[in-house]
Design an enzyme around this catalytic site. Structure first.
Site, PDB file in Angstrom:
ATOM      1  N   LYS A  31      12.272 -24.289 102.857  1.00 26.12           N
ATOM      2  CA  LYS A  31      12.126 -24.474 101.409  1.00 26.12           C
ATOM      3  C   LYS A  31      13.287 -23.871 100.635  1.00 26.12           C
ATOM      4  CE  LYS A  31       9.316 -20.390 100.272  1.00 26.12           C
ATOM      5  NZ  LYS A  31      10.307 -19.760  99.409  1.00 26.12           N
ATOM      6  N   THR A  32      13.801 -22.725 101.073  1.00 22.13           N
ATOM      7  CA  THR A  32      14.921 -22.103 100.359  1.00 22.13           C
ATOM      8  C   THR A  32      16.170 -22.967 100.482  1.00 22.13           C
ATOM      9  OG1 THR A  32      13.998 -19.908 100.839  1.00 22.13           O
ATOM     10  CG2 THR A  32      16.285 -19.997 100.110  1.00 22.13           C
ATOM     11  N   ASP A 217       9.925 -21.549  92.575  1.00 21.93           N
ATOM     12  CA  ASP A 217       9.643 -21.233  93.981  1.00 21.93           C
ATOM     13  C   ASP A 217       8.258 -20.601  94.090  1.00 21.93           C
ATOM     14  OD1 ASP A 217      10.006 -20.858  96.680  1.00 21.93           O
ATOM     15  OD2 ASP A 217      11.183 -19.019  96.454  1.00 21.93           O
ATOM     16  N   GLU A 218       7.617 -20.738  95.244  1.00 22.58           N
ATOM     17  CA  GLU A 218       6.291 -20.145  95.504  1.00 22.58           C
ATOM     18  C   GLU A 218       5.303 -20.510  94.395  1.00 22.58           C
ATOM     19  OE1 GLU A 218       5.753 -18.885  98.283  1.00 22.58           O
ATOM     20  OE2 GLU A 218       7.503 -17.827  99.053  1.00 22.58           O
ATOM     21  N   GLN A 248      -0.412 -21.127 101.938  1.00 25.26           N
ATOM     22  CA  GLN A 248       0.054 -19.744 101.887  1.00 25.26           C
ATOM     23  C   GLN A 248      -0.275 -19.081 100.552  1.00 25.26           C
ATOM     24  OE1 GLN A 248       3.893 -18.780 104.031  1.00 25.26           O
ATOM     25  NE2 GLN A 248       4.186 -20.979 103.870  1.00 25.26           N
ATOM     26  N   ARG A 599       4.266 -16.103 111.128  1.00 23.80           N
ATOM     27  CA  ARG A 599       5.414 -15.174 111.105  1.00 23.80           C
ATOM     28  C   ARG A 599       6.108 -15.171 112.467  1.00 23.80           C
ATOM     29  NH1 ARG A 599       6.396 -16.109 106.895  1.00 23.80           N
ATOM     30  NH2 ARG A 599       4.628 -17.505 107.058  1.00 23.80           N
TER      31      ARG A 599
END
Length: 723
Positions: A31-32, A217-218, A248, A599
């Site tokens: 995503k980044t 973002d997020e 998330q 993770r």
């Protein structure tokens, strides 16, 4: 412009400019990279001036990473766009426009301690009854109302609840005092821009023209004020891209609203929607386990992560007797990875649901002299509530310890302020008496009422338990002291997440003392304090840059590690018991598990204990988390692990005396079985003929290619299983 490779969906998301865009970005799907490439695409291909682009995220770390990546793509010669957190962007806006609300541009931003001091002064000056409710509870409730865009006055005016009545009196004074002090709190940073946009349309138009493209973002973590902030700025031109993952969304308890991302298409009709599902981080089995669990949520956008990586190892599932055996099992797996696969400590992270769980983990790692670092929190024995209770125990042992004494004179609150403590110290100095002795004569300092009563009450508690300390063992004394101090009620009445966490830590300390007494019969408070002192003063022999990471699952969001251990997977702990009857909370707990598993890059291990200790020292029959039962057995490998406590006589340092030392030894760890195919770094591939013994003494007989037979010690064999 330096270009990096994008997959088909990533490229489509980057180049979608003419419509509002929603990008569902699963864990590890880049995503980044998409966000930063889209910013670069807007500047390089679409002619946007960097100053016309606003990118908003949630942490300074994420904002800085985004800045660095954008510069890497577009070069350092081009001015950077506006990238920052919601709070920093809004603070920057208010420096320019807050005069419209009657503030000066040099306003102060109050943190929680500043807020508490202000609320406390209001309660005192206005003589507002609190009915035993603490200041942080009032502050927490004010923040909650602001995060939900609720006006407390209109909301509370019809209430007969004493707490609501007090809060309705505090709130207007609180806002008035803030303005008189030319100060705002963190919630106001998000609220005041909305008020300006509503009251001053010309100002809103000015910023809508200034920021011609908005990226968020997020987005799944946005609350009501944050949602309205980006909606206001983008509603004129509709040039907005939001990136997030509803799977998330784990911050509902602090105001995040998952419906913001799920209802994006209603808020911005005719949107382009993209789903990033190719994961670049984890192995196939890890993704399968994460998907198995999160797919049980009803409120989510359907998506399935996939990867071009191999399936990798199955996810290890280990049941242990208690939390002490749990960390032993984790350590054994770590040592196996280090011996067989040349891992470094930095390859591992140990995750837990609550901070209180870290105590047993820390103690286990210390015993093995393994370097670790806690992220997102401080070490167990350095936490305030733990230091407060230990200070009581230290004063009982050593009444001359004035540092510990002053720390606890007003904990829990008993009306003894800083000026009163100064008076006590002044009189003790002039009369050349211990500080503790002065506390029983408040009249000599002209103290009356609550202050005098508080000093006398405190002195009586210390005197009483000083006399009892040799009549009870350390566990009994500490438990009764906590009860008399009213610490359980003290934290329960605050009814905040912070207070609940502190109470769990207090209960965990009582468990620690109980376990110490079980291992050391007739033990004293002095001996326990000595052990704690040694544990916290040991300098690790490992390099500080090479350590195992310990953190809560919440703290781990956005990070990745080769190997992940998820501990405490029992029903009632993960998921927490307060989610059992609340579908929304249960779905958030399930998303939290999804975050924990994803993770991991290469391997993940799940751990649960059947007899985890409680605050009283009692243990309950722990059932594995319902999330474990939601995982297909095709992706799980059960690891049998057992250990036992052994007693040995060890000679004390600089003495002829011997002391009983308790050592935990492994009795069972089923790494290998007869017929398993394995590989040795020197002898090559082979097959196990026999396994004798278990644990540290296990012997493994292997026949290698060329009919070479070797008998190896299991712990040091460096055998790698072959599929």
């Amino acid at each position: 412009m330096k270009k990096f490779k994008l997959n088909k969906v990533q490229k489509e998301a980057v180049e979608s400019i003419e419509k509002p865009s929603l990008i569902f970005a699963g864990a590890g799907t880049g995503k980044t990279r998409v966000l930063t490439h889209k910013i670069a695409f807007l500047i390089d291909q679409k002619g946007y001036n960097p100053s016309e682009i606003l990118a908003v995220t949630f942490t300074n770390k994420a904002a800085q990473e985004m800045q660095n990546r954008v510069k890497l793509i577009i070069g350092n010669n081009i001015k950077s766009p506006n990238i920052g957190t919601f709070h920093s962007i809004c603070a920057r806006f208010l420096r320019e426009e807050i005069n419209l609300l009657g503030f000066n541009s040099n306003f102060a931003i109050y943190d929680t301690s500043d807020q508490d001091m202000l609320i406390k002064s209001i309660i005192n000056s206005q003589k507002i009854p609190t009915n035993g409710v603490t200041v942080p509870t009032f502050r927490s409730q004010i923040s909650y109302f602001k995060s939900k865009l609720i006006n407390p006055i209109s909301f509370l005016e019809k209430s007969n609840n004493p707490f609501d009545i007090s809060l309705s009196k505090i709130f207007p004074h609180y806002m008035k005092e803030l303005k008189e002090n030319n100060a705002v709190d963190f919630s106001d940073l998000l609220l005041f821009p909305l008020q300006i946009f509503e009251k001053f349309p010309k100002t809103l138009n000015k910023y809508q023209n200034k920021f011609k493209y908005i990226l968020v973002d997020e987005y799944q973590d946005t609350n009501e004020p944050q949602f309205h902030f980006v909606k206001y700025l983008s509603e004129k031109h509709k040039n907005i891209t939001v990136v997030g993952d509803d799977d998330q969304s784990i911050y509902g308890w602090r105001g995040a609203d998952i419906s913001n991302i799920l209802n994006f298409e209603k808020t911005f009709p005719n949107s382009d929607v993209f789903k990033l599902e190719q994961n670049y981080r984890s192995s196939g089995n890890i993704l399968a386990v994460a998907t198995n669990v999160v797919a049980n949520n009803l409120v989510r956008s359907k998506k399935t992560l996939w990867t071009e990586k191999e399936d990798g190892d199955k996810i290890g599932l280990m049941e242990t007797f208690d939390e002490l055996e749990e960390i032993d099992g984790v350590i054994e797996l770590i040592q196996k990875e280090i011996h067989q696969n040349k891992r470094s400590f930095s390859d591992f992270v140990i995750l837990y649901r609550t901070n209180a769980q870290s105590r047993a983990i820390e103690d286990g790692l210390r015993r093995k002299a393994i370097s670790y670092e806690i992220v997102g929190g401080i070490k167990f024995y350095e936490r305030k509530e733990i230091k407060d209770l230990l200070a009581y125990l230290r004063v009982l042992v050593n009444p001359s310890d004035t540092i510990s004494l002053k720390r606890i004179m007003n904990f829990p609150p008993r009306g003894i302020g800083a000026k009163t403590i100064e008076k006590c110290e002044y009189l003790a100095f002039n009369k050349n008496l211990p500080l503790l002795e002065i506390l029983k004569t408040p009249e000599e300092m002209n103290l009356k009422g609550q202050q005098a009563a508080g000093l006398i009450q405190f002195h009586q508690i210390i005197k009483k338990y000083s006399e009892l300390k040799d009549k009870f063992d350390a566990s009994e004394l500490a438990s009764v002291l906590v009860e008399e101090l009213g610490l359980i009620n003290f934290y329960n009445e605050q009814n905040t997440e912070d207070a609940k966490e502190r109470l769990r830590n207090i209960q965990e300390l009582l468990t620690t003392i109980h376990q110490f007494c079980e291992k050391n019969t007739n033990s004293t408070i002095s001996e326990f304090l000595e052990e704690v002192s040694l544990l916290t003063s040991i300098d690790s022999w490992n390099d500080s840059t090479n350590h195992i990471t310990l953190m809560t699952v919440h703290s781990a969001k956005g990070l990745e590690f080769p190997i992940v251990f998820i501990t405490g997977l029992e029903d009632g702990l993960f998921p927490l018991s307060n989610s059992f009857d609340d579908p929304k909370k249960m779905e958030e707990e399930r998303r939290l598990f999804y975050v924990a598993v994803t993770r991991a890059e290469e391997k993940a291990f799940l751990h649960y204990a059947t007899n985890r200790r409680r605050s009283s020292g009692a243990s309950g029959l722990g059932q594995p988390s319902r999330f474990v039962n939601e995982i297909s057995s095709n992706f799980i490998e059960r690891l049998n692990f057992q250990s036992a406590m052994t007693r040995r006589l060890v000679k004390e340092k600089n003495s002829d005396k011997y002391k009983l030392k308790y050592i935990r030894t492994i009795t069972s760890f089923n790494e290998f079985e007869r017929g398993d195919k394995v590989e040795h770094p020197i002898f090559g591939k082979g097959m196990i003929l026999a396994v004798d013994g278990s644990g540290d003494n296990q012997k493994i007989t292997v026949v290698f290619q060329g009919n070479i037979e070797k008998r190896l010690i299991g712990k040091y064999a460096n055998l790698k299983p072959l599929k």
